[in-house]
Design a protein around this motif. Structure first.
Motif, PDB file in Angstrom:
ATOM      1  N   ARG A 115     -28.099  79.748 -18.703  1.00 40.28           N
ATOM      2  CA  ARG A 115     -28.861  80.403 -17.650  1.00 40.28           C
ATOM      3  C   ARG A 115     -28.463  81.873 -17.551  1.00 40.28           C
TER       4      ARG A 115
ATOM      5  N   GLU B 111     -44.279  89.667 -19.282  1.00 35.81           N
ATOM      6  CA  GLU B 111     -42.943  89.371 -18.775  1.00 35.81           C
ATOM      7  C   GLU B 111     -42.460  90.600 -17.987  1.00 35.81           C
ATOM      8  N   ALA B 112     -41.667  90.353 -16.928  1.00 38.99           N
ATOM      9  CA  ALA B 112     -41.386  91.393 -15.935  1.00 38.99           C
ATOM     10  C   ALA B 112     -40.920  92.726 -16.527  1.00 38.99           C
ATOM     11  N   ALA B 113     -39.909  92.702 -17.409  1.00 41.90           N
ATOM     12  CA  ALA B 113     -39.342  93.957 -17.905  1.00 41.90           C
ATOM     13  C   ALA B 113     -40.342  94.697 -18.794  1.00 41.90           C
ATOM     14  N   THR B 114     -41.111  93.936 -19.586  1.00 44.25           N
ATOM     15  CA  THR B 114     -42.121  94.549 -20.445  1.00 44.25           C
ATOM     16  C   THR B 114     -43.202  95.192 -19.587  1.00 44.25           C
ATOM     17  N   LEU B 115     -43.638  94.452 -18.563  1.00 44.07           N
ATOM     18  CA  LEU B 115     -44.676  94.955 -17.673  1.00 44.07           C
ATOM     19  C   LEU B 115     -44.227  96.251 -17.018  1.00 44.07           C
ATOM     20  N   SER B 116     -42.981  96.270 -16.544  1.00 50.16           N
ATOM     21  CA  SER B 116     -42.559  97.474 -15.842  1.00 50.16           C
ATOM     22  C   SER B 116     -42.399  98.625 -16.829  1.00 50.16           C
ATOM     23  N   ALA B 117     -42.002  98.339 -18.073  1.00 43.25           N
ATOM     24  CA  ALA B 117     -41.913  99.406 -19.076  1.00 43.25           C
ATOM     25  C   ALA B 117     -43.294  99.997 -19.358  1.00 43.25           C
ATOM     26  N   GLU B 118     -44.310  99.123 -19.449  1.00 46.00           N
ATOM     27  CA  GLU B 118     -45.678  99.601 -19.701  1.00 46.00           C
ATOM     28  C   GLU B 118     -46.206 100.406 -18.514  1.00 46.00           C
TER      29      GLU B 118
ATOM     30  N   SER C 166     -33.856  88.643 -19.347  1.00 44.50           N
ATOM     31  CA  SER C 166     -35.012  89.113 -18.576  1.00 44.50           C
ATOM     32  C   SER C 166     -34.649  90.350 -17.773  1.00 44.50           C
ATOM     33  N   TYR C 167     -33.371  90.559 -17.540  1.00 41.46           N
ATOM     34  CA  TYR C 167     -32.940  91.731 -16.798  1.00 41.46           C
ATOM     35  C   TYR C 167     -32.588  92.888 -17.730  1.00 41.46           C
ATOM     36  N   ARG C 168     -32.684  92.661 -19.033  1.00 44.60           N
ATOM     37  CA  ARG C 168     -32.280  93.660 -20.034  1.00 44.60           C
ATOM     38  C   ARG C 168     -30.837  94.117 -19.783  1.00 44.60           C
TER      39      ARG C 168
ATOM     40  N   PRO D 247     -39.375  95.760 -25.663  1.00 44.33           N
ATOM     41  CA  PRO D 247     -39.759  96.715 -24.625  1.00 44.33           C
ATOM     42  C   PRO D 247     -39.052  96.398 -23.313  1.00 44.33           C
ATOM     43  N   GLY D 248     -38.856  97.399 -22.499  1.00 43.92           N
ATOM     44  CA  GLY D 248     -38.171  97.184 -21.224  1.00 43.92           C
ATOM     45  C   GLY D 248     -37.026  98.155 -21.092  1.00 43.92           C
ATOM     46  N   ASP D 249     -36.817  98.643 -19.887  1.00 43.84           N
ATOM     47  CA  ASP D 249     -35.829  99.686 -19.646  1.00 43.84           C
ATOM     48  C   ASP D 249     -34.722  99.136 -18.754  1.00 43.84           C
TER      49      ASP D 249
ATOM     50  N   LYS E 165     -25.734 102.265  -5.811  1.00 44.31           N
ATOM     51  CA  LYS E 165     -27.102 101.947  -6.172  1.00 44.31           C
ATOM     52  C   LYS E 165     -28.111 102.662  -5.274  1.00 44.31           C
TER      53      LYS E 165
ATOM     54  N   MET F 109     -34.725  98.199 -14.658  1.00 42.99           N
ATOM     55  CA  MET F 109     -34.453  96.860 -14.148  1.00 42.99           C
ATOM     56  C   MET F 109     -33.275  96.886 -13.183  1.00 42.99           C
ATOM     57  N   ALA F 110     -32.291  97.756 -13.464  1.00 42.48           N
ATOM     58  CA  ALA F 110     -31.118  97.804 -12.594  1.00 42.48           C
ATOM     59  C   ALA F 110     -31.444  98.523 -11.293  1.00 42.48           C
TER      60      ALA F 110
END
Lengths: 455, 307
Positions: free
Chosen positions: B260, A328-335, B267-269, B31-33, A67, B37-38
């Motif tokens: 959960r 929402e977090a993932a959407t925000l970061s994509a935008e 939320s983590y895609r 939307p979301g990548d 990572k 996220m990773a």
């Protein structure tokens, strides 16, 4: 469990860990570490220069898909000078290298254990380091257990409790109940809104520690009306930061007087923009800006939404009609990470903590031209060649004084040009049972447990 | 009956295929990548490219789906992009936890629901009837979030009878089991009451009473069995929902269940994980419906599973 060559204490000050001392070449391309003798890994194998080389060869090989490849890919070559001396050569000058070794990802693992586990699936690997606690088990989603390592090299700083069980508890109310019921001895974190629930209870206390997070609102400097420096400064005057700190953060924060937090290496106290509506209105009048309609992006966490709404209300006073978009977090970061041509960002409420604790990582990813999305997090799309030159100068040398001078100048430019509305540096709150002591939340948000003990 | 059973099991295949395609497409519409996220906010574009290639996200959609399907058919659901553990391993850890919690809460729900429902129906328009129906209404309306935290505050923090949270021995199951079961109990109570009342007005019940049968015998032997069909339907549905994981209750009690895991993964895609979980949840739901359908026949011999 793991220790690096160097590391941070609970105040984010750099400390020697597995290396006793180090040298850097003046041009910041070679770094020599003199290692501590007599250190053992949890599996009994000795720690030496070969082990260090193995670790960094491993992380700098892209095939291993680790990572933190990007963090260390600048290392071109790792050489074993003798059993306890190791030399790194970087592909280009990199003055912030030392801090990069102190990053949590710089922890050294036992080569013997890593080789053994190389073919095993990730969950089969037993992480083996040199720290005061060793791995026992990890059940994803449930708990991680570590226990005291008897052969720790530094008995004075060794484990003071037999075992730590670390559980993920997403709901803050539950964490607080666990602490109150005595099911937990330390919790990370206590939200500011729930501080009152712990105060006045004789069995628990708040463990407060100043963070290296700075919070700000980035304004898109490539778009009107934020192209004009006077407008950006005006908005800095228009926000009553202290009022938001007192309400949303329950007072646990202080005004940001630099883009960096005081505990970041290279920080300089520059100035704050006092709350002054009159001045804000004057500046906006000079710039000929009135009745602006714009958007403010924030995350959808409770605290972020409270801040965004407070900002919205205060900006209304100076004629800015701001639509808050909490995503929402993932959407925000994509935008946020869309290319400049497609990026609709106008104002962005965000916070940042440089995980290396160094000025370079607190400024470069946020404000340099090379860091425009999608590459990195320059949400202001700020482009200031003078600033970029200082950032570069800071990386060209390993001399601390020269680096500090460059970053001081860089911080002055940022405060004057105001690509952001500068808000605050917060204090992180852990909850601790009064039976124990020695545990806080590190300035970067990670729980600092290794010195924990029962009174 | 056997052919019916086989037909229903075979019908699982197109259902699951449909579910997997729908989930696959929906995830990619959101939307979301996953790479972002990773890798985190401070990763560079080059890192992201690298991760996208690693996850196969650079290929066309049909190609991605077929690769996934091919592996899934061989028992390999891929690896979580969040923990890098195999999806089957992570789900395998959570499923028993969810099954345990479901078993406890459905038991709580059925016992409380049936007792309350029967009591209310047989003492119709009494204070007891009104009281239990108000309680049931409250049970349906109370958010499990609030109920959970309150139970925790009283029974864990104040009284120390039960642990606040986590998974362990039976004591860990009491508070979350009751929190989850309360809502379902309320629904079961209401359905039982109305269904039983309807049956109690039938002629054959009047006949049974008229021929001098004891009240207990009338209710339990004659009325209840006939009143149970709607109740079984509701219990089956609730059971299915509970098995899909109770996100809120699991979050409040930091219980390592499937719900959960699903929400965290969304939320983590974490695409492979979400696909894996939803496939398993869909299979469970279909199987429960099948069991419920078979129970109808046992309760009411007039129902046939014919060709």
């Amino acid at each position: 469990m793991f220790e690096g060559l160097v590391g941070f204490n609970e105040k984010m000050e750099m400390q020697p860990m597995l290396a006793e001392r180090w040298e850097a070449s003046p041009d910041a391309t070679t770094f020599t570490f003199y290692l501590r003798k007599g250190v053992k890994f949890h599996d009994g194998t000795p720690f030496n220069a070969e082990a260090v080389k193995y670790n960094f060869d491993r992380v700098t090989n892209p095939d291993n898909k680790l990572k933190r490849y990007s963090l260390y890919r600048i290392i071109a070559k790792t050489e074993v000078v003798d059993e306890y001396t190791v030399k790194f050569t970087t592909s280009e000058p990199f003055g912030a290298m030392l801090a990069t070794f102190a990053h949590p990802a710089g922890g050294i693992v036992s080569p013997a254990a890593a080789k053994q586990g190389a073919d095993a699936p990730a969950f089969g690997k037993k992480p083996v380091g040199t720290g005061p606690y060793k791995f026992v088990e990890w059940v994803p989603g449930d708990h991680l257990t570590v226990e005291k390592f008897a052969d720790y090299w530094n008995p004075a700083q060794g484990a003071k409790v037999d075992r730590f069980i670390i559980k993920p508890v997403p709901e803050a109310g539950t964490r607080i109940n666990m602490l109150l019921a005595g099911d937990a001895h330390f919790i990370n974190t206590v939200p500011y809104a729930q501080v009152k629930q712990l105060q006045g209870n004789p069995n628990v206390a708040i463990a407060a520690n100043e963070a290296i997070y700075t919070f700000w609102v980035a304004m898109n400097t490539q778009k009107e009306p934020f192209k004009d420096k006077r407008v950006r400064q005006a908005l800095n005057y228009a926000i009553d930061k202290q009022a938001i700190i007192d309400s949303v953060l329950a007072g646990y924060g202080k005004l940001a007087d630099s883009p960096l937090a005081p505990r970041v290496w290279g920080y300089k106290s520059v100035k704050t923009y006092p709350y002054d509506l009159q001045k804000a209105k004057e500046l906006l009048a000079q710039a000929g800006v009135s009745n602006v309609k714009t958007t403010l992006w924030s995350s959808d966490s409770t605290e972020a939404k409270q801040v965004a709404v407070a900002l919205q209300g205060q900006l209304k006073e100076v004629g800015f009609d701001v639509e808050v978009m909490a995503m929402e977090a993932a959407t925000l970061s994509a935008e946020r990470f869309k290319k400049p041509e497609e990026n609709k960002s106008m104002m962005n409420y965000a916070g940042w903590s440089p995980s290396t604790g160094d000025a370079d990582w607190g400024l470069r990813p946020l404000l340099s031209k090379e860091s425009w999305p999608p590459t990195s997090f320059n949400l202001a799309f700020w482009d200031n060649p003078e600033f970029d030159a200082q950032i570069k100068a800071g990386l060209q040398t390993a001399d601390p004084e020269k680096r500090k001078a460059a970053y001081a100048k860089a911080q002055e430019i940022v405060m004057e040009e105001a690509p952001w509305i500068f808000l605050w540096v917060n204090t992180l709150l852990g909850g601790i049972s009064t039976k124990c002591d020695g545990m806080v939340i590190q300035p970067d948000g990670i729980a600092y447990l290794r010195t924990g003990y029962f009174k | 009956m056997f052919t019916y059973f086989v037909r229903r099991i075979l019908a699982l295949i197109p259902t699951l295929l449909g579910v997997s395609i729908a989930v696959f497409l929906l995830l990619r519409l959101v939307p979301g990548d996953p790479a972002r996220m990773a890798a985190g906010l401070d990763a560079t574009e080059a890192d992201l490219e690298f991760i996208r290639r690693d996850l196969g996200l650079d290929k066309s959609l049909p190609e991605q789906y077929l690769t996934w399907l091919n592996r899934a058919l061989h028992g390999d659901m891929g690896r979580s992009t969040r923990t890098r553990n195999p999806v089957t391993y992570e789900i395998g850890l959570r499923l028993p936890a969810t099954w345990q919690l479901t078993a406890v809460s459905i038991t709580v729900a059925v016992v409380i629901g049936l007792v309350t429902g029967i009591t209310a129906a047989t003492r119709r328009n009494s204070l007891l009837d009104y009281g239990s129906m108000v309680a049931a209404l409250l049970g349906i309306c109370t958010p499990s979030f609030w109920l959970g935290l309150m139970l925790m505050l009283i029974f864990a923090v104040q009284l120390h009878w039960f642990p606040t949270s986590g998974r362990g021995d039976w004591r860990h199951l009491v508070l979350p089991g009751f929190t989850l079961g309360a809502g379902a109990a309320a629904i079961i109570a209401r359905v039982t009451r109305s269904s039983l009342l309807e049956v109690l007005n039938q002629d054959y019940i009047r006949t049974a009473v008229a021929k001098g049968l004891h009240e207990r015998a009338v209710i339990y032997r004659h009325a209840l069995k006939n009143a149970l069909i709607p109740v079984v339907t509701v219990v089956g549905l609730e059971f299915g929902y509970l098995l899909a994981g109770a996100v809120i209750t699991e979050t409040v009690f930091a219980y390592p269940g499937v719900g959960r895991l699903l929400v965290d993964s969304i939320s983590y895609r974490d695409f492979p994980m979400v696909q894996g979980i939803l496939l398993i949840l869909a299979s469970q739901f279909v199987l429960i419906n099948l069991v419920v359908d078979l129970l109808y026949g046992w309760l009411d011999p007039r129902i046939h599973y014919g060709n």
